[in-house]
Design an enzyme around this catalytic site. Structure first.
Site, PDB file in Angstrom:
ATOM      1  N   SER A  27      -0.834  10.964  -3.179  1.00 10.30           N
ATOM      2  CA  SER A  27       0.362  10.923  -2.671  1.00 10.30           C
ATOM      3  C   SER A  27       0.415   9.640  -1.904  1.00 10.30           C
ATOM      4  CB  SER A  27       0.858  12.108  -2.086  1.00 10.30           C
ATOM      5  OG  SER A  27       2.393  11.752  -1.686  1.00 10.30           O
ATOM      6  N   LYS A  37      -0.986  17.405   2.139  1.00  8.86           N
ATOM      7  CA  LYS A  37      -1.103  15.979   2.102  1.00  8.86           C
ATOM      8  C   LYS A  37      -2.032  15.690   3.265  1.00  8.86           C
ATOM      9  CE  LYS A  37       1.476  11.736   1.910  1.00  8.86           C
ATOM     10  NZ  LYS A  37       2.467  10.994   0.955  1.00  8.86           N
ATOM     11  N   GLU A  94      -1.298  13.936   9.217  1.00  7.33           N
ATOM     12  CA  GLU A  94      -2.141  13.055   8.852  1.00  7.33           C
ATOM     13  C   GLU A  94      -3.019  12.506  10.213  1.00  7.33           C
ATOM     14  OE1 GLU A  94      -0.279   9.271   7.632  1.00  7.33           O
ATOM     15  OE2 GLU A  94      -1.884   8.252   7.912  1.00  7.33           O
ATOM     16  N   ASP A 138       9.228   6.952   0.306  1.00 11.17           N
ATOM     17  CA  ASP A 138       9.981   7.678   1.400  1.00 11.17           C
ATOM     18  C   ASP A 138       9.946   6.803   2.500  1.00 11.17           C
ATOM     19  OD1 ASP A 138       7.473   8.583   1.437  1.00 11.17           O
ATOM     20  OD2 ASP A 138       8.118  10.072   3.189  1.00 11.17           O
ATOM     21  N   LYS A 173       8.778  16.486   2.173  1.00 10.59           N
ATOM     22  CA  LYS A 173       7.803  16.131   2.756  1.00 10.59           C
ATOM     23  C   LYS A 173       7.972  16.011   4.436  1.00 10.59           C
ATOM     24  CE  LYS A 173       5.953  11.612   4.208  1.00 10.59           C
ATOM     25  NZ  LYS A 173       5.423  10.193   4.060  1.00 10.59           N
ATOM     26  N   TYR A 218       5.714   5.883   9.917  1.00 14.48           N
ATOM     27  CA  TYR A 218       6.349   5.866   8.493  1.00 14.48           C
ATOM     28  C   TYR A 218       7.766   6.105   8.281  1.00 14.48           C
ATOM     29  CZ  TYR A 218       5.225   5.938   3.341  1.00 14.48           C
ATOM     30  OH  TYR A 218       5.157   5.804   2.246  1.00 14.48           O
ATOM     31  N   GLU A 268       2.016  17.697   5.664  1.00  9.23           N
ATOM     32  CA  GLU A 268       1.145  16.548   5.953  1.00  9.23           C
ATOM     33  C   GLU A 268       0.602  16.292   7.495  1.00  9.23           C
ATOM     34  OE1 GLU A 268       3.240  12.740   5.015  1.00  9.23           O
ATOM     35  OE2 GLU A 268       1.311  11.681   5.484  1.00  9.23           O
TER      36      GLU A 268
END
Ligand code: 13P
Length: 364
Positions: free
Chosen positions: A301, A230, A190, A34, A147, A364, A188
Site C-alpha cells: 500500500s 498497514k 506506522e 491520499d 485508512k 502524511y 496503520e
C-alpha cells in the site's frame, strides 16, 4: 467476563470480508494517493509546481488515467477527501474512473497527528469526532474502505507505554466505527524509520506495538476478517550504520508479524516508509519468499514508492502526462509481481527508482 452484544450481522460481516479479499487478491495491492493538501505541497514543491487544487487534480489524473494494465495489480486506491469529489478533464468523476477498472475506492478518514502532552515528542491521531457520519456519507459516495494512520517513534525512551496504548485504542475505535458503515478499516500503526536503531530493535518495537493494537481491536470487538493491516516493514533505522540484506529484513518482518497478527486478518499491506521504489519492491518480494508459514496476503500500500518516478517525470507539464502515467504503471506491475514473490529486480542500481525517498519525521 462480559460477552459481546450483537454488532454486525452475518451479511455485514460477509460484505466486509469480501471487500477486504478483493483488495488483496493475489498479485494486487493498494495505491496510496491520499496525501493531504499539506503533504502534496511538499511533493509538488520538489518538482517546482504550485500547490493549487487544479494542480493536485491534474496530478491525480496522471495516476488514475492508467489503462487496464493496472487492473490486475491494483486492488484499491486510497483517496483524500478533496480527490473523492474531483473529475477528470472529460468530466468523469475520479471515483468512477477507478471503479470502472474493477478497483475499490478507499478514503483517508483521520485528521492528522497531534502531540501527546508529557511525552518525548510522541503523538496520537485525531478525527474520531463526526467519524460515524463521515463514514456513512463516504460509503454513499463510493468508498468501501478507509485508512487511519497513527505514528510511533523509536528512540531510547520511545515508544512509551502511553503512546502505544493511546494509538492502539484510537485505531480500534476508528475500525469499529468504519465497520458499522460497511467500510473496511485499514489500521496503520506506522513506526517511523527515523533513528539509528538496528534491525533487532525495530523488530522488538514492531512486535510490542502490534500486540497492543490487536489487544485493543479485540477489546473493541472489531471483526478482524474485515480489516487490513498497514504496517511498516521491519527495517533498521535510517541512521543505523549496519547494513542488512532483503532476506534479513524479510525474516525480521515475517517473524514479527507471525508473533502478533492473528491469521483471521484478511491481509497485510505494507507502507513504503521512505524506501526507494526499487528497495520497496525487492523487500516485498523477499517477504513473499520468506520460508516461514504466512497465513495472510502480504502486499503493498505504497505512496512514495509507487509515485516518485511518475511525479518527477510529470513536473506539472501536460506533455509529460502520458510518460508519467507509464512510470506509475511500471511500478504497479513490478509490485504486483513482488506481491507474489516473482520479481527478480531491475538490475539497475543507480537509476531514479533507487533514490531514497526518506523524509525525516514524515507526515502524511
Ligand atoms: P508511503 O508508502 O509513502 O510510506 O506512504 C504510505 C501511506 O499511505 C502512509 O500513510
Amino acid at each position: 467476563m462480559p460477552h459481546q452484544y450483537p454488532t454486525l450481522s452475518i451479511e455485514q460481516k460477509k460484505e466486509l470480508q469480501d471487500i477486504a479479499h478483493r483488495i488483496v487478491s493475489p498479485g494486487k495491492g493498494i495505491l496510496a494517493a491520499d496525501e493531504s493538501v499539506g503533504s502534496m505541497a511538499k511533493r509538488l514543491t520538489q518538482i517546482g509546481v504550485e500547490n493549487t487544487e487544479e494542480n493536485r487534480r491534474q496530478y491525480r489524473q496522471v495516476l488514475f488515467s492508467a489503462d487496464s494494465r493496472i487492473n490486475s495489480c491494483i486492488g484499491g486506491v486510497i483517496f483524500f477527501h478533496e480527490t473523492l469529489y474531483q473529475h477528470a478533464d472529460d468530466g468523469t468523476p475520479f471515483v468512477q474512473m477507478i471503479k470502472d477498472k474493477g478497483i475499490l475506492v478507499g478514503i483517508k478518514v483521520d485528521k492528522g497527528v497531534v502531540p501527546l502532552a508529557g511525552t518525548n515528542g510522541e503523538t496520537t491521531t485525531q478525527g474520531l469526532d463526526g467519524l460515524s457520519e463521515r463514514c456513512a456519507q463516504y460509503k454513499k459516495d463510493g468508498a468501501d474502505f478507509a485508512k487511519w494512520r497513527c505514528v510511533l517513534k523509536i528512540s531510547t525512551t520511545t515508544p512509551s507505554q502511553l503512546a502505544m496504548t493511546e494509538n492502539a485504542n484510537v485505531l480500534a475505535r476508528y475500525a469499529s466505527i468504519c465497520q458499522q458503515h460497511g467500510i473496511v478499516p485499514i489500521v496503520e500503526p506506522e513506526i517511523l524509520p527515523d533513528g539509528d536503531h538496528d534491525l533487532k530493535r525495530s523488530q522488538y518495537v514492531t512486535e510490542k506495538v502490534l500486540t497492543a493494537m490487536y489487544k485493543a481491536l479485540s477489546d473493541h470487538h472489531v471483526y478482524l476478517e474485515g480489516t487490513l493491516l498497514k504496517p511498516n516493514m521491519v527495517t533498521p533505522g535510517h541512521g543505523c550504520s549496519a547494513k542488512y540484506s532483503a532476506v534479513e529484513i524479510a525474516m525480521a518482518t515475517v517473524t514479527a508479524l507471525r508473533r502478533t497478527v492473528p491469521p483471521a486478518v484478511a491481509g497485510i499491506t505494507f507502507l513504503s516508509g521512505g524506501q526507494s521504489e526499487e528497495e520497496a519492491s525487492i523487500n516485498l518480494n523477499a517477504i513473499n519468499n520468506c520460508p516461514l508459514p504466512k497465513p495472510w496476503a502480504l502486499t503493498f500500500s505504497y505512496g512514495r514508492a509507487l509515485q516518485a518516478s511518475a511525479l518527477s517525470t510529470w513536473r506539472g507539464q501536460k506533455e509529460n502526462a502520458s510518460a508519467a502515467t507509464e512510470e506509475f504503471i511500471k511500478r504497479a506491475e513490478v509490485n504486483g509481481l513482488a506481491a507474489q514473490g516473482k520479481y527478480s529486480g531491475s538490475g539497475d542500481s543507480g537509476g531514479a527508482a533507487c533514490r531514497s525517498l526518506y523524509v525525516a519525521n514524515h507526515a502524511y
